[in-house]
Structures are given as structure tokens and as C-alpha cells.
Design a protein around this motif. Sequence first.
Motif, short mmCIF file in Angstrom:
data_model
loop_
_atom_site.label_atom_id
_atom_site.label_comp_id
_atom_site.label_asym_id
_atom_site.label_seq_id
_atom_site.Cartn_x
_atom_site.Cartn_y
_atom_site.Cartn_z
N ASN A 124 98.48 90.93 66.98
CA ASN A 124 99.65 91.81 66.89
C ASN A 124 99.61 92.52 65.54
N LEU A 125 99.12 93.75 65.52
CA LEU A 125 98.98 94.52 64.29
C LEU A 125 100.23 95.38 64.09
N ILE A 126 100.87 95.23 62.92
CA ILE A 126 102.07 96.00 62.61
C ILE A 126 101.79 96.86 61.38
N ASN A 127 101.62 98.14 61.58
CA ASN A 127 101.36 99.06 60.48
C ASN A 127 102.66 99.56 59.86
N GLY A 128 102.58 100.09 58.66
CA GLY A 128 103.77 100.60 57.98
C GLY A 128 104.78 99.51 57.70
N CYS A 129 104.29 98.30 57.45
CA CYS A 129 105.17 97.13 57.29
C CYS A 129 105.29 96.75 55.81
N GLU A 130 106.45 96.97 55.24
CA GLU A 130 106.71 96.63 53.85
C GLU A 130 107.32 95.22 53.76
N ILE A 131 106.75 94.40 52.90
CA ILE A 131 107.27 93.05 52.70
C ILE A 131 108.44 93.10 51.74
N ILE A 132 109.58 92.64 52.17
CA ILE A 132 110.78 92.65 51.32
C ILE A 132 110.95 91.30 50.62
#
Length: 403
Positions: A124-132
Motif C-alpha cells: 500500500n503505497l501512499i504518496n504525498g504523505c507528510e508525517i505529523i
Amino acid sequence: MINTDVIIIGAGAAGLMCAWQAAARGLKVHLLERAKRPGRKILMSGGGRCNFTNLEVEAKHFICNNPHFVKSALSQYSNWDFIGKVIEYGIPYHERDLGKLFCDDSAKDILDLLLNECEQAGVNLINGCEIIEVKWRDDTGYMLSTNKGGLQSPQLVIATGGMSIPSMGGGDLGYQIAKQFGLEIVPTRAGLVPFTFSDYAGQIFESLSGIALDVTLSNDRASFSEAVLFTHRGLSGPASLQLSNYWHSGESIAMDLLPSLEAEPFLLAEKSKQGRAKLRNVLRELLPKALIKQLELQWWPKEAELAMAEFSNQRIQEIASKLNHWVLKPSGTEGYRTAEVTLGGVDCQQISSKTMEAQSQQGLYFIGEVLDVTGHLGGFNFQWAWSSAFACANALKNSETVN
């Protein structure tokens, strides 16, 4: 909140490899990438051809505060294992100097291989994902807050790379997470990076910009006999990039312009044979004309029009010494902006060399460049990505068996 077997942060070479291998073993994998697309540094590597590994890979090709650390991972997944996968995919490749392997066509072939394997395995690849935020609870494991929602897993793999080339996604997120969980960071600096000069040498190199030359570049720690490339900023090319890994600010380096020749006996012999010739003409068989002109202006300007026979033996010895040992003092390097790797990183003394798991924090793994492991130029950093990712993936467990 998405529950999964493993969360991997960073979809570069190491992250993609780990995700593919873990998912292929039946684990539910979520791979998080900050950029809009994965593998951006893969695409730009090797001049767009991706130097994906080397024919000869040994521990001596890596810099680490624990010199034995890389051995286990390299033995679990070797260069030949990855070469086999490249062949399986029918990707055409070729060997260059010193065992370096490059794609014939494009680095995209390697990225496509990794993405295809991830897709086939169900990553499951999630692009544009910023870690908060990253949290840990004994009962639930790792909980991540992101701009794409929350995720929860008993296992977290950090594959965020280092500080190099921030425009391609380099940053310190992996180090921040390591510190959060009490791990030490070996001080970081730019590696495999061009030298810059602010003195007369810099002016010479700027005037020679674009010219490449085979030399030996050295200091007290290391020596590399490969090409240098003169640039408007200083020195680039393989020998320069390699030595930058062993250089510290304020130190001098030495360049042997004639690595296959002892200049002193050669020039003294030429003085006897070609007494009427000018020194510049004798050297033209060995060095680029533009470089000789610059050296003449710096090293023997008053004798420029003299015949060889008019040089004293001592003067020839002085010039010969500089040709074989030109002492240079870089003002610095181009820094992370153009560095291919980051030296330093998560201290490997705190990481299992067999599994890449933090010894003091259950279920937390570090792979690839974020660790204090830096390969020489020539495909070794990619091989470390493949090998460390495989070792990690092989150690990950299904959620039911984590405890």
C-alpha cells in the motif's frame, strides 16, 4: 486509524526494496512517501542510468563507525542477488570502470522493477504523505499522524535517507525519530561531494571548467586513482567525490597529475634528450594544453620561454615534485545541495546488524542511508539499500506473531 503489519517511511531505494520483500512474505505493508512520486533520487542517479551495484562488494567499500556492521546484511542479500533480478527483468546493463554496473537505457528501469514488485506483492503505497507525529504505546505499538490520516502498527521502518540533495527529498526526519526514541546520531556531513576552492587553485580550476583528467587524489587517510573534473567551483569527478568522504574542513589534499609516471627522472631525461624544447612542449604529451598553460603561469612564469637545457636540475626537481604532489587546500565542499550521500547518521552500535532493529526500542528499524553507513562511489550505496532492506524485511513479523 489504519492497522497494518508494518509501516515504512520513505519510498526510496531502501524503502521500496523493504516493502516489496516484506509484502512478498505475506505482511500487510504501508509505505509512506512525502513526495508526489517515489524513487526520485533513483531516477537522477548515475547521470540518469542508475549505477545499481558493483561487481565487487566488500565491507572495505563502506565507511561506518562499526566496520563489521555491514557484513551480515551484505551476506544475506548480495550484489549477485540484485543482478539476478535485473537479468530476470531483462534490463540491459553494462559494466564501466572498477566494476560499476549501469543501466543501458534509463534509471527508470530499476524504479519500474521495484514498483512492479511492490504492486505484485500488494504494498500500500501512499504518496504525498507528510508525517505529523510518531507515538509509541506498549499496548498498540506505533501510531502515526499524517496529512493522509492515522496509521498504527507494531513495527516501524525508517528509510528516510539523509540530508543530501534536499530538493529531491533529503531531510532529517529519520534522525528526529531516532532521537525521539533515545538513539544516538553520529554527526552528519555531506559525502561524495565536490570540493570548492577560494584561492589561486580555484581560479585555475574555473579556467579549466569541463576538462577531466585521470589523477591520484589523496590525503593522510585515503587515496583514489580516478578522474577529476575541473569545475567553475573547484574539483568534482570520481576521485574528488571519493576523497571528500575522508576529508575534514581545514585540511589539505594532494593531487598527483601524473599518477603513472615519476616526473623527476622523466623530466631530467627529457632535458638530456630535448635540451632545446620548452617545458610546456614536453608536458603536452602528458597533460591538457590548457592545464599546462595555467601551471606555467603559477610554477615557472620567469622560465616560460627557456629551453629545457637552461633549467637547473634543482628547478626541474621542484616542478616535478609539484606535478606528482600538488598540495591543495579546499575551502570547503558544495555541501548537501549536490552531495550524493550523507556521512554519519543513526549510530550502528545501537542497531542489530542482522535485522536492522534498534536494540533499545522494540519494532523500530533503520535501513539505508539514514544509518551511519556510507559506501564508496560505484554502486555501493545502492547495494547497501538493497541489502539492509532485505535483512530488515526478513526479520519483520506478521502482527499475530510480533509478541
